[in-house]
Design an enzyme around this catalytic site. Structure first.
Site, PDB file in Angstrom:
ATOM      1  N   HIS A  35       1.334  -1.223   0.182  1.00 35.41           N
ATOM      2  CA  HIS A  35       0.296   0.309   0.175  1.00 35.41           C
ATOM      3  C   HIS A  35       0.995   1.314   0.105  1.00 35.41           C
ATOM      4  O   HIS A  35      -0.100   2.270   0.317  1.00 35.41           O
ATOM      5  CB  HIS A  35      -0.906  -0.045   1.567  1.00 35.41           C
ATOM      6  N   THR A  36       1.787   1.147  -0.467  1.00 32.11           N
ATOM      7  CA  THR A  36       2.551   2.250  -0.623  1.00 32.11           C
ATOM      8  C   THR A  36       3.079   2.877  -2.012  1.00 32.11           C
ATOM      9  O   THR A  36       3.315   4.031  -2.400  1.00 32.11           O
ATOM     10  CB  THR A  36       4.250   1.736  -0.612  1.00 32.11           C
ATOM     11  N   ASP A 178       1.791  -4.038  -9.610  1.00 34.77           N
ATOM     12  CA  ASP A 178       1.016  -5.373  -9.878  1.00 34.77           C
ATOM     13  C   ASP A 178       1.798  -5.602 -11.794  1.00 34.77           C
ATOM     14  O   ASP A 178       2.535  -6.126 -12.365  1.00 34.77           O
ATOM     15  CB  ASP A 178      -0.353  -5.402  -9.797  1.00 34.77           C
TER      16      ASP A 178
HETATM   17  C1  GLA Z   1      -2.765  -4.408  -5.321  1.00 38.74           C
HETATM   18  C2  GLA Z   1      -2.908  -3.196  -5.985  1.00 38.74           C
HETATM   19  C3  GLA Z   1      -1.672  -2.583  -5.928  1.00 38.74           C
HETATM   20  C4  GLA Z   1      -1.135  -2.158  -4.619  1.00 38.74           C
HETATM   21  C5  GLA Z   1      -1.370  -3.455  -3.560  1.00 38.74           C
HETATM   22  C6  GLA Z   1      -1.336  -2.757  -2.160  1.00 38.74           C
HETATM   23  O1  GLA Z   1      -2.624  -5.320  -5.476  1.00 38.74           O
HETATM   24  O2  GLA Z   1      -3.376  -3.316  -7.480  1.00 38.74           O
HETATM   25  O3  GLA Z   1      -1.395  -1.503  -6.846  1.00 38.74           O
HETATM   26  O4  GLA Z   1      -1.388  -1.153  -4.501  1.00 38.74           O
HETATM   27  O5  GLA Z   1      -2.705  -3.877  -3.304  1.00 38.74           O
HETATM   28  O6  GLA Z   1       0.085  -2.774  -1.797  1.00 38.74           O
END
Ligand code: GLA
Length: 393
Positions: A35-36, A178
């Site tokens: 969540h960064t 991701d």
């Molecule tokens: C999901 C989102 C990413 C990221 C993660 C938490 O996977 O798609 O962009 O924010 O959560 O780190």
């Protein structure tokens, strides 16, 4: 190419094998930095062996036809109406990518596609990013061929366009991690990524004497239904209040731990203060993790992973019973030096570092105790870092 997949493709679409091609893009595990990304922060993901595959042939039908090996659904996308498939139950990610690429000047080619996914769906290993990036790569490759462009497809651009598709087409306000990991993964390396500048560095992830174990809690999570977008809004609100002290800070990552401690009283709402605290300290943990790995201090890295989980549990509140129990049981095993949830949270997977000679015992014991405490049958994968999106020749 995998013969079984080719046979399935030909059974579905007819013709012969001569003009059938295959593209692949993987899921990811994030080692630390959760969540960064949407706070301009640091992340440290690696691409996995689990991947989304496209078996494809160009056609001149004016349509993109979609099928999958594990679903009965068949979908037809009209290339002239790519904006009209947002409500599809399956196929909306693919349609979103085609739509965004078209808007960015790519020439969308008619084609018949068979999807084959080995990323467990909704398990926090970025099955959606894998689907998006392999679609983007396929369509961009065809577009380049149509235009006589000989340079390879720009994979960072594919990551950005895939993220855009997920945000504007699928309504999930996700960060870049991701899609970037799926596009840019590299064998035996994790990616230390600065999500503000997209500067990145590969860091070796072959851990002497240890394995990376991904634990699937089997508790499904949905990003859109979950509190993901709410967390983003809380961070934005916290940032606004911190900007009273640091007007030049354009994201939470721009605020150091010391600066945060100095100014955190400015955040009026206690919940938002905790959210921001997680982000600021998590960014710092990523930097410390890279340092630890560079000096070969795997135990320090393991401690940082566990600290990350605790922060996600207590400050960011995105873990939940299943993830917490699996991490707790993992850390009880001698030889497990760090464990945390990975991905968005609210279910999905954990990632742990486990000594080679403890792996079998770990999988058995954690599986057993997790089941006893939650009623869920977990699943474990011994993982290593793999290459990102590519055509399989
Ligand atoms: C999901 C989102 C990413 C990221 C993660 C938490 O996977 O798609 O962009 O924010 O959560 O780190």
């Amino acid at each position: 190419m995998n013969q079984e997949l080719l046979t399935k493709f030909l059974a579905l679409y007819g013709g012969d094998a001569s003009d059938v091609r295959m593209f692949v893009s993987p899921g990811r595990v994030n080692m630390i930095g959760e969540h960064t990304d949407y706070n301009g922060g640091f992340v440290f993901p690696a691409a996995l062996e689990h991947a989304s595959h496209i078996i494809v042939r160009k056609t001149d039908s004016g349509k993109i036809r979609l099928a999958a090996t594990d679903l009965p659904d068949r979908v037809e996308l009209d290339i002239e109406k790519l904006d009209s498939y947002k409500d599809l139950k399956w196929g909306n990610y693919q349609a979103g990518v085609a739509y965004v690429l078209q808007n960015h000047g790519y020439e969308i080619c008619s084609c018949d596609i068979l999807y084959h996914d080995t990323v467990p769906l909704g398990a926090g290993l970025s099955s959606s990013a894998a689907i998006e990036v392999v679609m983007a790569l396929t369509l961009a490759t065809f577009s380049n061929e149509a235009k006589g462009i000989t340079e390879p497809v720009d994979m960072i651009e594919m990551a950005k366009l895939s993220q855009e598709a997920e945000i504007i087409y699928c309504g999930v306000n996700c960060g870049i991690m991701d899609q970037f990991a799926s596009a840019m993964g590299k064998k035996d390396q994790a990616i230390f990524l600065d999500c503000k500048t997209l500067d990145f560095q590969y860091v070796p992830l072959v851990l002497d004497g240890y394995k990376i174990i991904v634990g699937n809690t089997k508790k499904k999570r949905g990003l859109a239904d979950s509190k993901y977008n709410e967390r983003r809004a809380e961070c934005e609100s916290a940032l606004k209040q911190l900007q009273i002290a640091y007007p030049e800070a354009d994201c939470l990552r721009a605020i150091s731990v010391a600066q945060f401690e100095e100014a955190k009283h400015l955040i009026q709402n206690e919940v938002e203060r905790r959210r921001a605290e997680h982000v600021v300290y998590e960014c710092d943990r990523v930097l410390k993790s890279i340092e630890a790995l560079n000096t070969g201090d795997l135990h320090a890295f393991g401690h940082l992973m566990t600290a990350s989980h605790i922060s996600l549990r207590d400050l960011y509140e995105v873990t939940g019973l299943n993830l917490d129990v699996m991490v707790e049981e993992s850390l009880k095993i001698e030889g497990c030096i760090g464990s945390r949830m990975t991905g968005a949270g609210f279910g999905g997977c954990t990632v742990s570092i486990v000594a080679d000679d403890a792996v079998d015992h770990f999988i058995e014991e954690v599986g057993k105790n997790y089941k006893e405490r939650t009623g869920f049958t977990g699943e474990f994968y011994i993982s290593s870092a793999c290459d990102g999106g590519r055509e399989v020749k």
